[in-house]
Design a protein around this motif. Structure first.
Motif, PDB file in Angstrom:
ATOM      1  N   LYS A 291      -2.165   4.332   8.235  1.00  0.00           N
ATOM      2  CA  LYS A 291      -1.925   4.295   9.678  1.00  0.00           C
ATOM      3  C   LYS A 291      -1.671   2.865  10.149  1.00  0.00           C
ATOM      4  CE  LYS A 291      -3.758   5.606  14.197  1.00  0.00           C
ATOM      5  NZ  LYS A 291      -3.293   4.343  14.814  1.00  0.00           N
ATOM      6  N   LYS A 292      -2.409   1.931   9.572  1.00  0.00           N
ATOM      7  CA  LYS A 292      -2.214   0.528   9.927  1.00  0.00           C
ATOM      8  C   LYS A 292      -0.814   0.065   9.528  1.00  0.00           C
ATOM      9  CE  LYS A 292      -4.314  -4.050   9.464  1.00  0.00           C
ATOM     10  NZ  LYS A 292      -5.356  -4.859   8.807  1.00  0.00           N
ATOM     11  N   VAL A 293      -0.348   0.519   8.363  1.00  0.00           N
ATOM     12  CA  VAL A 293       1.005   0.175   7.914  1.00  0.00           C
ATOM     13  C   VAL A 293       2.040   0.720   8.895  1.00  0.00           C
ATOM     14  CG1 VAL A 293       2.754   0.551   6.120  1.00  0.00           C
ATOM     15  CG2 VAL A 293       0.383   0.063   5.468  1.00  0.00           C
ATOM     16  N   VAL A 294       1.865   1.986   9.289  1.00  0.00           N
ATOM     17  CA  VAL A 294       2.790   2.621  10.237  1.00  0.00           C
ATOM     18  C   VAL A 294       2.768   1.877  11.580  1.00  0.00           C
ATOM     19  CG1 VAL A 294       3.264   4.726  11.570  1.00  0.00           C
ATOM     20  CG2 VAL A 294       2.671   4.890   9.131  1.00  0.00           C
TER      21      VAL A 294
ATOM     22  N   PHE B 138       0.814  -1.220   0.000  1.00  0.00           N
ATOM     23  CA  PHE B 138       0.000   0.000   0.000  1.00  0.00           C
ATOM     24  C   PHE B 138       0.848   1.271   0.000  1.00  0.00           C
ATOM     25  CE2 PHE B 138      -2.589  -3.122   2.587  1.00  0.00           C
ATOM     26  CZ  PHE B 138      -3.357  -3.536   1.502  1.00  0.00           C
ATOM     27  N   VAL B 139       2.180   1.121   0.070  1.00  0.00           N
ATOM     28  CA  VAL B 139       3.084   2.273   0.078  1.00  0.00           C
ATOM     29  C   VAL B 139       3.900   2.271  -1.203  1.00  0.00           C
ATOM     30  CG1 VAL B 139       5.050   3.358   1.232  1.00  0.00           C
ATOM     31  CG2 VAL B 139       3.211   2.335   2.592  1.00  0.00           C
ATOM     32  N   SER B 140       3.774   3.362  -1.960  1.00  0.00           N
ATOM     33  CA  SER B 140       4.534   3.496  -3.199  1.00  0.00           C
ATOM     34  C   SER B 140       5.945   3.994  -2.907  1.00  0.00           C
ATOM     35  CB  SER B 140       3.826   4.456  -4.154  1.00  0.00           C
ATOM     36  OG  SER B 140       4.574   4.640  -5.330  1.00  0.00           O
ATOM     37  N   SER B 141       6.070   4.993  -2.035  1.00  0.00           N
ATOM     38  CA  SER B 141       7.374   5.532  -1.648  1.00  0.00           C
ATOM     39  C   SER B 141       7.236   6.231  -0.300  1.00  0.00           C
ATOM     40  CB  SER B 141       7.915   6.507  -2.711  1.00  0.00           C
ATOM     41  OG  SER B 141       6.930   7.472  -3.043  1.00  0.00           O
ATOM     42  N   ALA B 142       8.363   6.372   0.398  1.00  0.00           N
ATOM     43  CA  ALA B 142       8.323   6.973   1.731  1.00  0.00           C
ATOM     44  C   ALA B 142       9.646   7.650   2.048  1.00  0.00           C
ATOM     45  CB  ALA B 142       8.020   5.903   2.784  1.00  0.00           C
ATOM     46  N   MET B 143       9.565   8.696   2.847  1.00  0.00           N
ATOM     47  CA  MET B 143      10.769   9.377   3.326  1.00  0.00           C
ATOM     48  C   MET B 143      10.605   9.654   4.815  1.00  0.00           C
ATOM     49  SD  MET B 143      12.607  12.896   2.010  1.00  0.00           S
ATOM     50  CE  MET B 143      11.384  14.032   2.673  1.00  0.00           C
ATOM     51  N   VAL B 144      11.584   9.219   5.595  1.00  0.00           N
ATOM     52  CA  VAL B 144      11.558   9.409   7.042  1.00  0.00           C
ATOM     53  C   VAL B 144      12.567  10.482   7.414  1.00  0.00           C
ATOM     54  CG1 VAL B 144      12.027   8.309   9.266  1.00  0.00           C
ATOM     55  CG2 VAL B 144      10.787   7.049   7.490  1.00  0.00           C
ATOM     56  N   GLU B 145      12.190  11.357   8.320  1.00  0.00           N
ATOM     57  CA  GLU B 145      13.042  12.478   8.705  1.00  0.00           C
ATOM     58  C   GLU B 145      12.788  12.852  10.159  1.00  0.00           C
ATOM     59  OE1 GLU B 145      11.799  15.664   6.114  1.00  0.00           O
ATOM     60  OE2 GLU B 145       9.697  15.168   6.428  1.00  0.00           O
ATOM     61  N   GLY B 146      13.673  13.657  10.724  1.00  0.00           N
ATOM     62  CA  GLY B 146      13.467  14.176  12.065  1.00  0.00           C
ATOM     63  C   GLY B 146      12.660  15.459  12.010  1.00  0.00           C
ATOM     64  N   LYS B 147      11.674  15.563  12.883  1.00  0.00           N
ATOM     65  CA  LYS B 147      10.824  16.761  12.890  1.00  0.00           C
ATOM     66  C   LYS B 147      10.550  17.164  14.344  1.00  0.00           C
ATOM     67  CE  LYS B 147       6.510  18.544  10.901  1.00  0.00           C
ATOM     68  NZ  LYS B 147       5.310  18.201  10.118  1.00  0.00           N
ATOM     69  N   LYS B 148      10.773  18.426  14.642  1.00  0.00           N
ATOM     70  CA  LYS B 148      10.584  18.885  16.024  1.00  0.00           C
ATOM     71  C   LYS B 148       9.101  19.100  16.329  1.00  0.00           C
ATOM     72  CE  LYS B 148      15.103  21.009  16.762  1.00  0.00           C
ATOM     73  NZ  LYS B 148      15.845  22.223  17.113  1.00  0.00           N
ATOM     74  N   ASN B 149       8.707  18.679  17.550  1.00  0.00           N
ATOM     75  CA  ASN B 149       7.322  18.918  17.985  1.00  0.00           C
ATOM     76  C   ASN B 149       7.216  20.277  18.665  1.00  0.00           C
ATOM     77  OD1 ASN B 149       8.455  18.580  20.511  1.00  0.00           O
ATOM     78  ND2 ASN B 149       7.525  16.575  20.886  1.00  0.00           N
ATOM     79  N   GLU B 150       6.074  20.577  19.244  1.00  0.00           N
ATOM     80  CA  GLU B 150       5.854  21.898  19.860  1.00  0.00           C
ATOM     81  C   GLU B 150       6.807  22.144  21.019  1.00  0.00           C
ATOM     82  OE1 GLU B 150       1.756  22.036  20.904  1.00  0.00           O
ATOM     83  OE2 GLU B 150       1.064  22.176  18.818  1.00  0.00           O
TER      84      GLU B 150
ATOM     85  N   ASP C  16       0.085   3.790  -2.582  1.00  0.00           N
ATOM     86  CA  ASP C  16      -0.215   3.143  -3.859  1.00  0.00           C
ATOM     87  C   ASP C  16      -1.738   2.995  -3.926  1.00  0.00           C
ATOM     88  OD1 ASP C  16      -0.677   1.342  -5.976  1.00  0.00           O
ATOM     89  OD2 ASP C  16       1.331   0.512  -5.766  1.00  0.00           O
ATOM     90  N   LYS C  17      -2.389   3.949  -4.550  1.00  0.00           N
ATOM     91  CA  LYS C  17      -3.851   3.991  -4.557  1.00  0.00           C
ATOM     92  C   LYS C  17      -4.472   2.829  -5.323  1.00  0.00           C
ATOM     93  CE  LYS C  17      -4.048   9.014  -3.917  1.00  0.00           C
ATOM     94  NZ  LYS C  17      -4.483  10.309  -4.484  1.00  0.00           N
ATOM     95  N   GLU C  18      -3.758   2.320  -6.335  1.00  0.00           N
ATOM     96  CA  GLU C  18      -4.287   1.181  -7.086  1.00  0.00           C
ATOM     97  C   GLU C  18      -4.348  -0.066  -6.214  1.00  0.00           C
ATOM     98  OE1 GLU C  18      -5.672   0.966 -10.153  1.00  0.00           O
ATOM     99  OE2 GLU C  18      -5.589   3.155 -10.013  1.00  0.00           O
ATOM    100  N   GLU C  19      -3.318  -0.276  -5.395  1.00  0.00           N
ATOM    101  CA  GLU C  19      -3.313  -1.425  -4.492  1.00  0.00           C
ATOM    102  C   GLU C  19      -4.408  -1.287  -3.440  1.00  0.00           C
ATOM    103  OE1 GLU C  19      -1.779  -4.266  -4.220  1.00  0.00           O
ATOM    104  OE2 GLU C  19      -0.351  -4.112  -5.866  1.00  0.00           O
ATOM    105  N   ILE C  20      -4.578  -0.075  -2.933  1.00  0.00           N
ATOM    106  CA  ILE C  20      -5.622   0.162  -1.925  1.00  0.00           C
ATOM    107  C   ILE C  20      -7.007  -0.043  -2.537  1.00  0.00           C
ATOM    108  CG2 ILE C  20      -6.675   1.920  -0.438  1.00  0.00           C
ATOM    109  CD1 ILE C  20      -3.850   3.071  -0.022  1.00  0.00           C
ATOM    110  N   LYS C  21      -7.173   0.440  -3.758  1.00  0.00           N
ATOM    111  CA  LYS C  21      -8.442   0.277  -4.467  1.00  0.00           C
ATOM    112  C   LYS C  21      -8.780  -1.198  -4.639  1.00  0.00           C
ATOM    113  CE  LYS C  21     -10.620   1.298  -8.946  1.00  0.00           C
ATOM    114  NZ  LYS C  21     -10.430   1.963 -10.265  1.00  0.00           N
ATOM    115  N   GLU C  22      -7.795  -1.984  -5.017  1.00  0.00           N
ATOM    116  CA  GLU C  22      -8.009  -3.415  -5.209  1.00  0.00           C
ATOM    117  C   GLU C  22      -8.311  -4.099  -3.869  1.00  0.00           C
ATOM    118  OE1 GLU C  22      -5.436  -7.187  -6.921  1.00  0.00           O
ATOM    119  OE2 GLU C  22      -5.204  -5.219  -7.878  1.00  0.00           O
ATOM    120  N   TYR C  23      -7.661  -3.621  -2.815  1.00  0.00           N
ATOM    121  CA  TYR C  23      -7.812  -4.226  -1.488  1.00  0.00           C
ATOM    122  C   TYR C  23      -9.217  -4.006  -0.929  1.00  0.00           C
ATOM    123  CZ  TYR C  23      -7.025  -4.932   3.541  1.00  0.00           C
ATOM    124  OH  TYR C  23      -7.106  -5.360   4.848  1.00  0.00           O
ATOM    125  N   ILE C  24      -9.756  -2.776  -1.096  1.00  0.00           N
ATOM    126  CA  ILE C  24     -11.092  -2.487  -0.534  1.00  0.00           C
ATOM    127  C   ILE C  24     -12.196  -2.621  -1.582  1.00  0.00           C
ATOM    128  CG2 ILE C  24     -10.099  -0.983   1.240  1.00  0.00           C
ATOM    129  CD1 ILE C  24     -11.107   1.426  -0.344  1.00  0.00           C
TER     130      ILE C  24
END
Length: 563
Positions: free
Chosen positions: A524-527, A477-489, A502-510
């Protein structure tokens, strides 16, 4: 290195490489290319005649140490130009054809190029008047004739005619193997680009080292898929093929990969993990759709593994249909550039296709550490090539540190940039790669990420974004991803992920067109699944579902600073 090596034949420079190969394989095909609906073959004898002609044409104009750029689709003329420029004592400057016009002009200026060899694609995409300061030579395609630009075939023919008349200037140039011959501007996933200076000795070392552990035969036929401006592709297609006497064909585009494989029946190709993952996903999806398909695949793979132990190859019996997808002759895929799922390597092995996975960078022409015919792991990048030294420095408590390599493949430096050169080349000749990794108990190397990308938490823990990106992208369900550091409040640095679904995979899944809420829930489930598999300090604390894909290089790496 505790295994045998293949015998290799020595050569002193690229001219000797070509002449020796022609003596051995002269009547064999160097290229098989499309001309309309027909396939045309070019022998090594004919290839040598063209190279000699272009070298003479260049020398006849007094060109020496000239920077000659090429910006074109992959084609036979690209290979011809690359070798001819090198053998004439000039410098080839390959340019990514997907770059914007300003970037191309920037490289032409930075490299001090005088000539630009281009094709119809280039002329269609760019305003030719913007390149008025450069001499343009056009590789003729299907476009209209142009009187304002020189013709490539005519330029080469001029040299061939001079040779036939006895001038033979190509014989007069004394090869200087330690002299700059190739200037490659790094794709710069960080948006910066430096000119990597390579010489003939770099390529000669690379060829002989790789051919000691990887066998490519005269009977092999390679298909060129990745852009030839990239060292990974050019080294194998332009140099390894000539050394081995193999035949080269060209893919129309990545869109037509499987169709072209059916056309040409190749046995070898070079790939990046994303391409293999895409093909593998399609193949496995087709397997699962068949009645008892998944079970048959597992049983077939198990039987083939058992038969292998007795020297019996049953792969063509169980996986002929999959092999036919690649043209029926595929035996070897050389892959690199990013991490790859070990299961993909195992599955391709079950199909009867060996995947050699390794590590390299432009500064190493490009291979340095690889799996090979004698070392076949699925969880490491393998061992250093013969003649290459490697070490890990500044190790942390887990043995992870910066990878450094040394050998005849290491670049001369960065063009007109001694400061940047000194930053990566130390006094002992080791190249500091900027990549982080470790050595396991077997002596095999592993890459964990780039030093500049490491996220350092407030409690001093190191998080390698590439590791989390790898786990995220294993999901269909993920086509590409980038992980980085991000400061919170509160100013605390937290792990954040940008994810393009990957919207085509998600479309086929549901089984329907997904809305934003459904996409968000699935991602969110993937994460959550990734977070469940990693220690608490590595968990992804927030994520953003992107509406558009990332800006990518032509080798499908995310340009981090461009997103």
């Amino acid at each position: 290195m505790h295994h045998p090596l293949y015998e290799t034949r020595d050569f002193g420079n690229i001219r000797e490489l070509i002449d020796n190969s022609v003596a051995l394989f002269g009547e064999r095909n160097a290229f098989r290319i499309k001309r309309g609906s027909e396939q045309v073959c070019i022998t090594y004898n004919e290839y040598q005649e063209k190279i000699n002609g272009m070298v003479t044409a260049l020398l006849s104009e007094g060109l020496s140490d000239a920077k000659i750029a090429i910006c074109s689709n992959n084609c036979y003329e690209y290979c011809l130009t690359y070798l001819s420029v090198i053998c004439s004592g000039n410098v080839i400057v390959p340019i990514d054809k997907e770059l914007h016009e300003d970037d191309i002009l920037g490289i032409l200026k930075a490299s001090d190029s005088e000539i630009l060899i281009c094709d119809d694609h280039f002329l269609k995409e760019h305003d030719v008047s913007a390149f008025a300061d450069y001499r343009l030579i056009r590789i003729k395609g299907s476009g209209e004739e142009r009187d304002d630009i020189e013709d490539f075939d005519a330029f080469v023919q001029k040299g061939i005619d001079m040779n036939a008349a006895g001038y033979e200037l190509y014989k007069s140039y004394e090869q200087q193997p330690d002299k700059l011959c190739t200037l490659l501007f790094t794709s710069g996933t960080t948006g910066t680009s430096k000119g990597v200076m390579l010489c003939q000795n770099n390529f000669a070392f690379e060829i002989l080292s790789a051919m000691k552990v990887v066998k490519i035969n005269p009977e092999d036929r390679g298909i060129s898929l990745l852009p030839l401006h990239h060292t990974f592709e050019s080294s194998i297609i332009i140099f390894f093929a000539v050394y081995s006497g193999a035949e080269v064909t060209f893919c129309d585009s990545l869109k037509y990969v499987l169709r072209n494989m059916a056309d040409f029946n190749p046995s070898v190709f070079v790939a990046v993990p994303l391409l293999l993952e895409t093909v593998h996903s399609k193949l496995m999806k087709a397997v699962k759709k068949k009645r008892f398909g998944e079970l048959q695949f597992k049983v077939g793979a198990a039987i083939c593994r058992a038969a292998d132990k007795f020297g019996i190859d049953l792969k063509k019996v169980f996986f002929k249909e999959i092999q036919d997808t690649f043209g029926g002759n595929m035996r070897l895929i050389i892959c690199g550039g990013a991490p790859i799922d070990p299961q993909i390597i195992k599955d391709f092995d079950a199909f009867g296709i060996q995947v050699i996975f390794g590590y390299g960078l432009t500064e190493c022409a490009p291979l340095a550490i690889i799996n090979n015919d004698f070392v076949r792991t699925v969880d490491s990048i393998g061992e250093p090539l013969p003649g290459v030294e490697a070490k890990i420095i500044d190790e942390d408590e887990n043995g992870v540190g910066e990878l450094c390599v040394k050998g005849g493949m290491v670049m001369k430096g960065y063009y007109k940039n001694p400061e940047a050169t000194e930053e990566v080349l130390d006094g002992s000749g080791f190249l500091h790669t900027g990549d982080l990794g470790f050595v396991d108990k077997r002596g095999y190397y592993h890459i964990t990420g780039r030093s500049k990308n490491v996220i350092v938490t407030s409690n001093g823990k190191n998080i390698y974004p590439e590791e989390l990106e790898y786990h995220l992208c294993k999901s269909p369900f993920v086509s590409s991803a980038m992980v980085e550091g991000k400061k919170n409040e509160q100013g605390e640095l937290r792990v954040h992920a940008q994810i393009f679904p990957d919207k085509e995979e998600i479309k086929e899944y549901i089984d329907k067109e997904p809305n934003d809420g459904e996409i968000q829930a699935i991602i969110k489930k993937v994460v959550d699944e990734v977070n469940a598999s990693v220690p608490n300090f590595k968990k992804i604390k927030s994520f953003y579902v992107r509406p558009n894909d990332f800006v990518m290089t032509t080798t499908k790496k995310i340009k981090r600073n461009a997103n």
